[in-house]
Write a protein that holds these residues in place. Structure first.
Motif, PDB file in Angstrom:
ATOM      1  N   ASN A 159       4.550 -20.556  -6.946  1.00  0.00           N
ATOM      2  CA  ASN A 159       4.112 -19.686  -8.046  1.00  0.00           C
ATOM      3  C   ASN A 159       4.401 -18.246  -7.673  1.00  0.00           C
ATOM      4  O   ASN A 159       3.688 -17.660  -6.853  1.00  0.00           O
ATOM      5  N   GLN A 160       5.465 -17.669  -8.236  1.00  0.00           N
ATOM      6  CA  GLN A 160       5.838 -16.302  -7.896  1.00  0.00           C
ATOM      7  C   GLN A 160       6.221 -15.533  -9.154  1.00  0.00           C
ATOM      8  O   GLN A 160       6.712 -16.098 -10.118  1.00  0.00           O
ATOM      9  N   ASP A 161       5.963 -14.230  -9.103  1.00  0.00           N
ATOM     10  CA  ASP A 161       6.280 -13.339 -10.211  1.00  0.00           C
ATOM     11  C   ASP A 161       7.025 -12.142  -9.631  1.00  0.00           C
ATOM     12  O   ASP A 161       6.465 -11.377  -8.841  1.00  0.00           O
ATOM     13  N   ALA A 162       8.291 -11.982 -10.010  1.00  0.00           N
ATOM     14  CA  ALA A 162       9.127 -10.939  -9.421  1.00  0.00           C
ATOM     15  C   ALA A 162       8.667  -9.538  -9.776  1.00  0.00           C
ATOM     16  O   ALA A 162       9.094  -8.566  -9.154  1.00  0.00           O
ATOM     17  N   THR A 163       7.808  -9.402 -10.768  1.00  0.00           N
ATOM     18  CA  THR A 163       7.351  -8.068 -11.171  1.00  0.00           C
ATOM     19  C   THR A 163       5.962  -7.744 -10.643  1.00  0.00           C
ATOM     20  O   THR A 163       5.458  -6.647 -10.881  1.00  0.00           O
ATOM     21  N   ASN A 164       5.335  -8.698  -9.949  1.00  0.00           N
ATOM     22  CA  ASN A 164       3.946  -8.527  -9.526  1.00  0.00           C
ATOM     23  C   ASN A 164       3.881  -8.294  -8.019  1.00  0.00           C
ATOM     24  O   ASN A 164       4.133  -9.194  -7.221  1.00  0.00           O
ATOM     25  N   TYR A 165       3.516  -7.080  -7.626  1.00  0.00           N
ATOM     26  CA  TYR A 165       3.394  -6.755  -6.212  1.00  0.00           C
ATOM     27  C   TYR A 165       1.995  -7.050  -5.675  1.00  0.00           C
ATOM     28  O   TYR A 165       1.753  -6.885  -4.484  1.00  0.00           O
ATOM     29  N   GLU A 166       1.097  -7.469  -6.527  1.00  0.00           N
ATOM     30  CA  GLU A 166      -0.237  -7.872  -6.070  1.00  0.00           C
ATOM     31  C   GLU A 166      -0.211  -9.367  -5.758  1.00  0.00           C
ATOM     32  O   GLU A 166      -0.854 -10.191  -6.418  1.00  0.00           O
ATOM     33  N   THR A 167       0.523  -9.736  -4.741  1.00  0.00           N
ATOM     34  CA  THR A 167       0.737 -11.146  -4.430  1.00  0.00           C
ATOM     35  C   THR A 167      -0.535 -11.831  -3.930  1.00  0.00           C
ATOM     36  O   THR A 167      -0.611 -13.058  -3.935  1.00  0.00           O
ATOM     37  N   TRP A 168      -1.518 -11.051  -3.505  1.00  0.00           N
ATOM     38  CA  TRP A 168      -2.759 -11.646  -3.011  1.00  0.00           C
ATOM     39  C   TRP A 168      -3.377 -12.598  -4.047  1.00  0.00           C
ATOM     40  O   TRP A 168      -3.932 -13.633  -3.686  1.00  0.00           O
ATOM     41  N   LYS A 169      -3.233 -12.251  -5.291  1.00  0.00           N
ATOM     42  CA  LYS A 169      -3.843 -13.066  -6.348  1.00  0.00           C
ATOM     43  C   LYS A 169      -3.191 -14.438  -6.474  1.00  0.00           C
ATOM     44  O   LYS A 169      -3.767 -15.344  -7.077  1.00  0.00           O
ATOM     45  N   LEU A 170      -1.997 -14.610  -5.919  1.00  0.00           N
ATOM     46  CA  LEU A 170      -1.281 -15.876  -6.026  1.00  0.00           C
ATOM     47  C   LEU A 170      -1.645 -16.845  -4.908  1.00  0.00           C
ATOM     48  O   LEU A 170      -1.246 -18.009  -4.944  1.00  0.00           O
ATOM     49  N   LEU A 171      -2.385 -16.389  -3.911  1.00  0.00           N
ATOM     50  CA  LEU A 171      -2.729 -17.232  -2.780  1.00  0.00           C
ATOM     51  C   LEU A 171      -3.872 -18.184  -3.140  1.00  0.00           C
ATOM     52  O   LEU A 171      -4.776 -17.821  -3.905  1.00  0.00           O
ATOM     53  N   THR A 172      -3.843 -19.385  -2.573  1.00  0.00           N
ATOM     54  CA  THR A 172      -4.970 -20.296  -2.741  1.00  0.00           C
ATOM     55  C   THR A 172      -6.150 -19.787  -1.918  1.00  0.00           C
ATOM     56  O   THR A 172      -5.962 -19.033  -0.951  1.00  0.00           O
ATOM     57  N   PRO A 173      -7.373 -20.201  -2.236  1.00  0.00           N
ATOM     58  CA  PRO A 173      -8.531 -19.761  -1.448  1.00  0.00           C
ATOM     59  C   PRO A 173      -8.395 -20.092   0.035  1.00  0.00           C
ATOM     60  O   PRO A 173      -8.743 -19.272   0.893  1.00  0.00           O
ATOM     61  N   ARG A 174      -7.902 -21.289   0.342  1.00  0.00           N
ATOM     62  CA  ARG A 174      -7.780 -21.653   1.761  1.00  0.00           C
ATOM     63  C   ARG A 174      -6.703 -20.835   2.451  1.00  0.00           C
ATOM     64  O   ARG A 174      -6.856 -20.467   3.625  1.00  0.00           O
ATOM     65  N   GLU A 175      -5.607 -20.545   1.775  1.00  0.00           N
ATOM     66  CA  GLU A 175      -4.572 -19.695   2.375  1.00  0.00           C
ATOM     67  C   GLU A 175      -5.132 -18.322   2.700  1.00  0.00           C
ATOM     68  O   GLU A 175      -4.850 -17.757   3.762  1.00  0.00           O
ATOM     69  N   LYS A 176      -5.924 -17.771   1.797  1.00  0.00           N
ATOM     70  CA  LYS A 176      -6.540 -16.475   2.056  1.00  0.00           C
ATOM     71  C   LYS A 176      -7.408 -16.526   3.315  1.00  0.00           C
ATOM     72  O   LYS A 176      -7.358 -15.625   4.164  1.00  0.00           O
ATOM     73  N   GLU A 177      -8.205 -17.578   3.433  1.00  0.00           N
ATOM     74  CA  GLU A 177      -9.095 -17.706   4.585  1.00  0.00           C
ATOM     75  C   GLU A 177      -8.299 -17.808   5.884  1.00  0.00           C
ATOM     76  O   GLU A 177      -8.627 -17.155   6.884  1.00  0.00           O
ATOM     77  N   LEU A 178      -7.248 -18.613   5.869  1.00  0.00           N
ATOM     78  CA  LEU A 178      -6.473 -18.819   7.093  1.00  0.00           C
ATOM     79  C   LEU A 178      -5.720 -17.547   7.493  1.00  0.00           C
ATOM     80  O   LEU A 178      -5.673 -17.195   8.684  1.00  0.00           O
ATOM     81  N   ARG A 179      -5.130 -16.864   6.545  1.00  0.00           N
ATOM     82  CA  ARG A 179      -4.436 -15.615   6.885  1.00  0.00           C
ATOM     83  C   ARG A 179      -5.429 -14.580   7.405  1.00  0.00           C
ATOM     84  O   ARG A 179      -5.112 -13.822   8.340  1.00  0.00           O
ATOM     85  N   ALA A 180      -6.620 -14.523   6.825  1.00  0.00           N
ATOM     86  CA  ALA A 180      -7.642 -13.584   7.299  1.00  0.00           C
ATOM     87  C   ALA A 180      -8.094 -13.940   8.711  1.00  0.00           C
ATOM     88  O   ALA A 180      -8.258 -13.054   9.568  1.00  0.00           O
ATOM     89  N   GLN A 181      -8.291 -15.221   8.990  1.00  0.00           N
ATOM     90  CA  GLN A 181      -8.728 -15.631  10.324  1.00  0.00           C
ATOM     91  C   GLN A 181      -7.660 -15.335  11.377  1.00  0.00           C
ATOM     92  O   GLN A 181      -7.963 -14.914  12.497  1.00  0.00           O
ATOM     93  N   LEU A 182      -6.395 -15.545  11.033  1.00  0.00           N
ATOM     94  CA  LEU A 182      -5.312 -15.234  11.959  1.00  0.00           C
ATOM     95  C   LEU A 182      -5.240 -13.732  12.241  1.00  0.00           C
ATOM     96  O   LEU A 182      -4.966 -13.309  13.373  1.00  0.00           O
ATOM     97  N   LEU A 183      -5.489 -12.933  11.231  1.00  0.00           N
ATOM     98  CA  LEU A 183      -5.520 -11.490  11.440  1.00  0.00           C
ATOM     99  C   LEU A 183      -6.652 -11.108  12.386  1.00  0.00           C
ATOM    100  O   LEU A 183      -6.465 -10.324  13.326  1.00  0.00           O
TER     101      LEU A 183
END
Length: 933
Positions: A596-620
């Motif tokens: 799910n991608q939108d070439a005009t949308n730079y707010e890509t955070w909204k496209l992430l699943t809840p679990r992806e958000k959690e995992l990327r945050a934990q890795l950070l």
């Protein structure tokens, strides 16, 4: 269409330059916005003395006389970008001397100045020439002599009136990277009197019931910026602008400034000299200033919304695309630019145009060789009067007929490479495959020019003395076909066996993945071990709001999970285990998530699943706790909340157009990008431990720090000696800009050269060069090239994999100035593959079943002849170029011109004290947050 707010020339047909576009009648404001004419929803109205380039003097002169439509402009092709700067400075001085001589002693010379890195090389060279006039260095003196400057007549800069070509708004005039601020510092060094400087500012307002315009107050500015961030810049929606609207005074002020400036530039006969570069190719339609394709020649000074390409070109100067487009994707920046009518209002104007970079070569071709037309804005510069100059270097001159068909302009010395280029070029330009080419195709295609026909006959005779026509063309055709391979055949063609080590040292944390994902697959599938290093983290391409979102996710995390992460970060072995486990889980999540991608949308955070958000945050968090300047200090929700609030506040109050990120934010952005590369490579089979954190390169950062130093080269040598690879992989665009890609390629090549000379290079080492987004490898017919055939499924998978893994880079900025709209880097790679396929089919005269082709150059066994000798000669020449350009590049950096980019917030200021208070309340030292000390 742009909105003219200045004069228009009379509409009609110019006998030299074709039909002008529709006329825009100028309208002046009487002080009330309701009386402004809104249309379409917008506001209305060379080669130097020591030639090392590939073209000899006589060939360049012959080319200019026979092919250039810029009849009065002298063309120079410099050996490198530093020499291009010297020739620009020398051409400007020579033109200025003649203008001063032709005017009376009380008359001034009016110069229109452009801005940008290309200009800084020339203008800083001019500053040094003026400062050292009585003791000029040899190179500068030779440039002045070549440009016919008078060495006994130092120009009087007190007689220069300086005007400005264009600017962006809203933009505070005193901001570090503001166009006006940069030029003001240049003018100081040039010695142009303050009273004779006329600038375009991006922060002016006008009061409806008063005359003129003025600088916005601090309070007005806050209201304007709040409105722009919420609503976008309302140039296109005049109906919303009542006098009480915060943007009303800004747009009225900009209109009045534009009208005033147009009159100023046209006064006293118009500009005497104008400095230019040109924009990226846009399929040959590159802009000049902010005049895009189809701007009428009659257009005067104009106001418009900033184009997507222009925004992308300025992004590093203004801290991210989110400062150009609102959260609702509305444009937040506009431009004021002098129009064609302003720039040509003096028929005796000298245009001094300097262009560097391969991405502009099609624009250069249009400027020099094509018929002038408003659809090709750069062709306006053909109108320069005697004394005008077009300064290029080999990359920007690469599409000129002189470079593409050297056999048309002088006697050539045939070697295997030039023979292959000859037949491939003929096939591509004639529409006949190499197998069908005949000598008559070469001779009969010659232009009507008798000199070129005769030169072609001579070169054809010398070519045929090397062998028969059929033998020579078949040799090239056979080599191209032999170079066609599948991805699975590449390791074998490179001599790789199971267990061999492939060492990659590239620029950014996505370049290899973009250019050669399929090769990574094959290396892992066939049992080679890939070890990857990076010289440039690319943190400047990560938007700060994305980092804040990651921290916000951690704020709601379970305290026990945070404690486990913090504990694991303290022990290297535990850190590796947890990092690997979280990455593998993220890989599984990415592979199962819908594309799910939108070439005009730079707010890509909204496209992430809840679990992806959690995992990327934990890795950070794991990386921050393990090895950041706040290591061990971000271990609970209170501190995470404080850090998140501090960064968000810092971003809110920091001035735009030039301010640094805090140290911790830079480190977090590197960590974010590293995770993206880890998941991409690990998913293809690369071991977690073989993906290395970016090196601390001396030259990398927001501010340019020159080219590679000895320490950078020694570090790469240590890596090569430690791993003893069978194959060394590096980017190979061959750029002459000495940016991150060029420096990385040069560093690796010099390291390999020194090890070769020292007798320490691993035995049998081969070198593979890749190109991805920013360029493609063209088919050259040489034996040391692989042309990899890719099917549609591979190209699609590569694109989707990139978009899933590299969230902060998808969509990316403009990967190639020739593209028309926002998109993905991976789409440009796919486009490059289709272009190469079309190229190959024309050369071979047969349809290929592959969906796309990508070519790679390589050198086998650097320790053997003749590869050794060729490699050493080429790299030694590059080292000499680096020695020549190091000083000029440093001199032309903003750090040298203005000083270091300031921090966004000083801790002792009111804003800084609020941020410090938040941090102190959670036990985080503000000094660590800011600068890591």
């Amino acid at each position: 269409m742009k909105q003219a707010v200045g004069r228009d020339r009379e509409e009609g047909r110019d006998p030299e330059h074709g039909k002008n576009g529709p006329r825009n009648d100028p309208r002046s404001s009487n002080g009330h916005l309701s009386n402004i004419d809104w249309r379409g929803g917008r506001l209305s109205d060379a080669v130097h003395g020591q030639r090392r380039a590939s073209h000899d003097h006589s060939a360049l002169e012959r080319y200019q006389n026979l092919c250039s439509r810029a009849r009065e402009s002298v063309i120079y092709i410099a050996e490198d970008i530093s020499r291009a700067g010297e020739l620009q400075a020398a051409s400007l001085i020579a033109s200025l001397q003649k203008k001063l001589q032709n005017k009376g002693p009380q008359q001034d010379v009016k110069i229109v100045f452009a801005t940008g890195g290309t200009q800084w090389l020339g203008l800083t060279a001019m500053i040094e020439m003026l400062q050292r006039w009585d003791d000029l260095p040899g190179g500068m003196k030779s440039a002045l002599v070549e440009c016919n400057a008078d060495l006994h007549n130092k120009p009087d800069m007190n007689r220069v009136v300086a005007t400005h070509l264009d600017t962006i708004f809203p933009q505070l005039r005193g901001a570090h990277n503001a166009y006006a601020n940069q030029l003001s510092h240049i003018f100081d060094k040039l010695g142009i009197p303050h009273a004779k400087r006329h600038m375009l500012y991006g922060d002016v307002v006008a009061d409806p019931d008063e005359v003129g315009f003025r600088e916005a107050s601090r309070a007005e500015w806050r209201l304007i910026m709040n409105s722009v961030q919420e609503e976008g810049l309302l140039i296109a929606e005049p109906s919303r602008l009542c006098e009480a609207h915060p943007q009303f005074k800004l747009l009225l002020g900009m209109q009045r400034q534009a009208e005033s400036y147009g009159k100023l530039v046209a006064s006293d006969g118009g500009p005497d000299i104008a400095l230019f570069s040109v924009g990226g190719s846009y399929k040959g339609q590159g802009h000049i200033a902010f005049n895009e394709s189809n701007t009428p020649w009659s257009q005067g000074v104009a106001i418009d919304l900033l184009s997507y390409h222009a925004a992308a070109g300025n992004i590093k100067d203004n801290c991210g695309m989110h400062n150009f487009y609102s959260k609702d994707h509305l444009p937040m920046c506009g431009s004021i630019t002098l129009g064609p009518a302003d720039l040509t209002s003096n028929k005796d104007v000298n245009f001094i145009t300097v262009v560097t970079g391969k991405e502009k070569r099609e624009t250069v071709k249009a400027l020099v060789e094509l018929t002038a037309d408003p659809s090709l804005p750069a062709t306006l510069l053909q109108r320069g009067a005697p004394g005008s100059a077009i300064i290029l270097e080999p990359a920007s001159a690469g599409a000129l007929r002189l470079a593409m068909h050297p056999w048309d302009f002088g006697t050539v010395e045939w070697n295997d490479d030039l023979k292959a280029k000859f037949f491939i070029s003929m096939a591509l330009h004639s529409g006949r495959s190499i197998d069908r080419l005949e000598p008559s195709d070469f001779l009969l295609a010659a232009p009507s020019s008798a000199p070129i026909r005769e030169i072609r006959r001579q070169n054809l005779n010398s070519l045929l003395s090397e062998g028969s026509w059929d033998e020579l063309r078949r040799m090239t055709a056979r080599q191209v076909r032999d170079n066609l391979v599948s991805a699975s055949q590449v390791p074998q063609r490179l001599g790789l066996e199971q267990g061999d080590l492939v060492l990659h040292i590239g620029p950014h944390l996505d370049d290899l993945s973009l250019a050669a994902q399929f090769l990574v697959d094959e290396w892992c599938r066939q049992g080679q071990r890939l070890v990857s290093f990076y010289t440039a983290s690319g943190y400047t391409a990560v938007a700060t709001p994305y980092v804040v979102e990651l921290l916000q996710t951690l704020r709601s995390a379970d305290a026990a999970d945070l404690a486990l992460i913090s504990q694991a970060a303290k022990d290297p072995a535990a850190f590796q285990l947890m990092d690997r486990a979280l990455l593998n889980e993220l890989i599984r999540e990415l592979q199962s998530a819908p594309y799910n991608q939108d070439a005009t949308n730079y707010e890509t955070w909204k496209l992430l699943t809840p679990r992806e958000k959690e995992l990327r945050a934990q890795l950070l968090l794991l990386r921050m706790e393990h090895s950041s300047c706040l290591s061990g200090r971000v271990c609970d929700q209170d501190r995470i909340a404080a850090l998140s609030d501090a960064i968000a506040e810092y971003e809110r109050v920091r001035p735009q157009w030039g301010s640094q990120d805090p140290k911790i934010v830079k480190e977090m952005k590197v960590a974010v990008r590293f995770v993206e590369e880890q998941t991409e490579l690990m998913a293809r089979g690369v071991d977690h431990s073989d993906i290395n954190y970016p090196l601390e390169s001396s030259w990398y950062g927001v501010e340019r720090n020159g080219t590679a130093r000895t320490s950078d080269i020694e570090r790469v040598k240590e890596i090569i000696l430690h791993f003893k690879p069978r194959l060394l992989v590096v980017n190979g665009e061959g750029f002459m800009d000495h940016g991150a890609h060029a420096i990385t390629q040069n560093t690796v090549e010099v390291a390999a050269m020194e090890l070769l000379q020292e007798g320490k290079l691993p035995e049998g080492l081969s070198l593979l060069y890749y190109r991805g987004v920013w360029d493609r490898t063209e088919i050259d017919g040489r034996a040391n090239q692989l042309i990899v055939q890719l099917d549609q499924a591979t190209l699609r998978e590569n694109h989707e994999s990139f978009c899933r893994n590299f969230r902060t880079q998808a969509p990316g900025l403009v990967p190639d100035p020739g593209i028309d709209a926002p998109g993905f880097f991976s789409e440009q790679v796919r486009h490059n593959s289709t272009v190469t396929k079309t190229e190959c089919e024309k050369i071979c005269g047969e349809k290929l079943s592959a969906a796309g082709l990508l070519a790679f150059n390589y050198v086998t066994d650097l320790s053997s002849e003749p590869q050794r000798g060729t490699f050493l000669r080429e790299v030694s020449a590059k080292v000499k170029e680096l020695e020549r350009v190091q000083g000029p590049i440093n001199r032309a950096s903003m750090k040298s011109i203005i000083g270091h980019e300031p921090p966004g917030v000083a801790l002792r200021s009111g804003d800084g004290q609020r941020i410090a208070s938040v941090l102190n309340s959670a036990g985080i030292e503000p000094a660590l947050f800011m600068n890591g000390r």
